[in-house]
Scaffold this active site. Structure first.
Site, PDB file in Angstrom:
ATOM      1  N   HIS A  25      36.628  10.473  28.648  1.00  0.00           N
ATOM      2  CA  HIS A  25      38.109  10.781  28.421  1.00  0.00           C
ATOM      3  C   HIS A  25      38.259  12.011  28.394  1.00  0.00           C
ATOM      4  O   HIS A  25      39.124  12.698  28.991  1.00  0.00           O
ATOM      5  CB  HIS A  25      38.690   9.784  27.224  1.00  0.00           C
ATOM      6  CG  HIS A  25      38.617   8.241  27.435  1.00  0.00           C
ATOM      7  ND1 HIS A  25      38.263   7.447  26.700  1.00  0.00           N
ATOM      8  CD2 HIS A  25      39.095   7.525  28.703  1.00  0.00           C
ATOM      9  CE1 HIS A  25      38.545   6.172  26.912  1.00  0.00           C
ATOM     10  NE2 HIS A  25      38.896   6.226  28.327  1.00  0.00           N
ATOM     11  N   LYS A  49      43.462  -8.328  20.723  1.00  0.00           N
ATOM     12  CA  LYS A  49      42.845  -9.105  19.479  1.00  0.00           C
ATOM     13  C   LYS A  49      41.512  -8.285  18.916  1.00  0.00           C
ATOM     14  O   LYS A  49      41.296  -8.158  17.763  1.00  0.00           O
ATOM     15  CB  LYS A  49      42.598 -10.559  19.560  1.00  0.00           C
ATOM     16  CG  LYS A  49      43.956 -11.347  19.595  1.00  0.00           C
ATOM     17  CD  LYS A  49      43.520 -12.900  19.216  1.00  0.00           C
ATOM     18  CE  LYS A  49      44.996 -13.513  19.291  1.00  0.00           C
ATOM     19  NZ  LYS A  49      45.238 -13.799  20.618  1.00  0.00           N
ATOM     20  N   ARG A  98      34.916   6.394  37.700  1.00  0.00           N
ATOM     21  CA  ARG A  98      33.626   6.604  37.355  1.00  0.00           C
ATOM     22  C   ARG A  98      32.819   6.146  38.446  1.00  0.00           C
ATOM     23  O   ARG A  98      31.648   6.965  38.611  1.00  0.00           O
ATOM     24  CB  ARG A  98      33.472   5.954  36.035  1.00  0.00           C
ATOM     25  CG  ARG A  98      33.963   6.397  34.734  1.00  0.00           C
ATOM     26  CD  ARG A  98      33.903   5.331  33.677  1.00  0.00           C
ATOM     27  NE  ARG A  98      34.556   4.078  33.859  1.00  0.00           N
ATOM     28  CZ  ARG A  98      34.781   3.158  33.268  1.00  0.00           C
ATOM     29  NH1 ARG A  98      34.445   3.067  31.986  1.00  0.00           N
ATOM     30  NH2 ARG A  98      35.624   1.975  33.633  1.00  0.00           N
ATOM     31  N   SER A 136      34.744   2.360  26.750  1.00  0.00           N
ATOM     32  CA  SER A 136      35.102   2.136  25.242  1.00  0.00           C
ATOM     33  C   SER A 136      34.390   0.897  24.966  1.00  0.00           C
ATOM     34  O   SER A 136      33.914   0.575  23.726  1.00  0.00           O
ATOM     35  CB  SER A 136      36.454   2.212  25.029  1.00  0.00           C
ATOM     36  OG  SER A 136      36.967   3.391  25.678  1.00  0.00           O
TER      37      SER A 136
END
Ligand code: PNS
Length: 170
Positions: A25, A49, A98, A136
């Site tokens: 990023h 969540k 990517r 991530s």
């Protein structure tokens, strides 16, 4: 564009979840900052969540990473991205690609956003090769299993991740 005025040709939005922000990023944001006068990193506020960081923490971390760049702003948004882009009078959305596997989803989102707001362009950027495998989700997974994430995320993220891990062990 809406009554909020004409687009600000110099502002591009880089939206995402950023849970957490990775060096991939960061690479895209810095590349984008060469193309646009101002970059607005927009953290999606969602009810995920399994999120590691709250949206407020993500903003704090990203602000810390780019504290020396006055042209890189960080904010949260919810609802439709195009509505937020109109409100901020941005003229472009930046997204990183990517690999070919990213393309289909990104293409669909870009065209849906164009349908919703024809004057807003999506600009695709490629990160440096060494970051093409980063996500991530994978960072969180390998970190939770004991891997060293140095070099994959900014040092501030590593510090925050370690802090979270300590807290979760209590
Ligand atoms: O980092 P991510 O999770 O791939 O980012 C996805 C994001 C935040 C860009 C996308 O989910 C989004 O724009 N959400 C806001 C709601 C919206 O506008 N959805 C329609 C997209 S076509």
């Amino acid at each position: 564009m809406s009554a909020s005025g004409p687009p600000n040709g110099r502002l591009a939005i880089f939206p995402g979840s950023f849970d957490p922000v990775t060096n991939g990023h960061v690479d895209i944001i810095l590349r984008s900052a060469h193309l646009f006068e101002r970059i607005l990193v927009a953290v999606l506020v969602n009810q995920e969540k399994k999120a590691l960081f709250t949206p407020a923490e993500r903003v704090e971390i990203i602000r810390d990473v780019f504290r020396e760049y006055p042209n890189i702003e960080v904010d949260t948004f919810d609802g439709l991205l195009v509505d937020y882009a109109r409100e901020r009078r941005a003229s472009a959305i930046i997204r990183g690609i990517r690999a070919v596997s990213d393309y289909e989803y990104e293409f669909q989102m870009a065209l849906m956003n164009r349908h919703l707001e024809p004057t807003l362009e999506t600009v695709f950027m490629m990160p440096a090769e060494q970051y093409t495998y980063l996500s991530s989700r994978l960072i969180k997974e390998v970190f939770s299993l004991g891997a060293d994430v140095r070099g994959l995320v900014p040092p501030a993220v590593e510090t925050w991740m370690k802090k979270k891990q300590q807290l979760s062990k209590r």
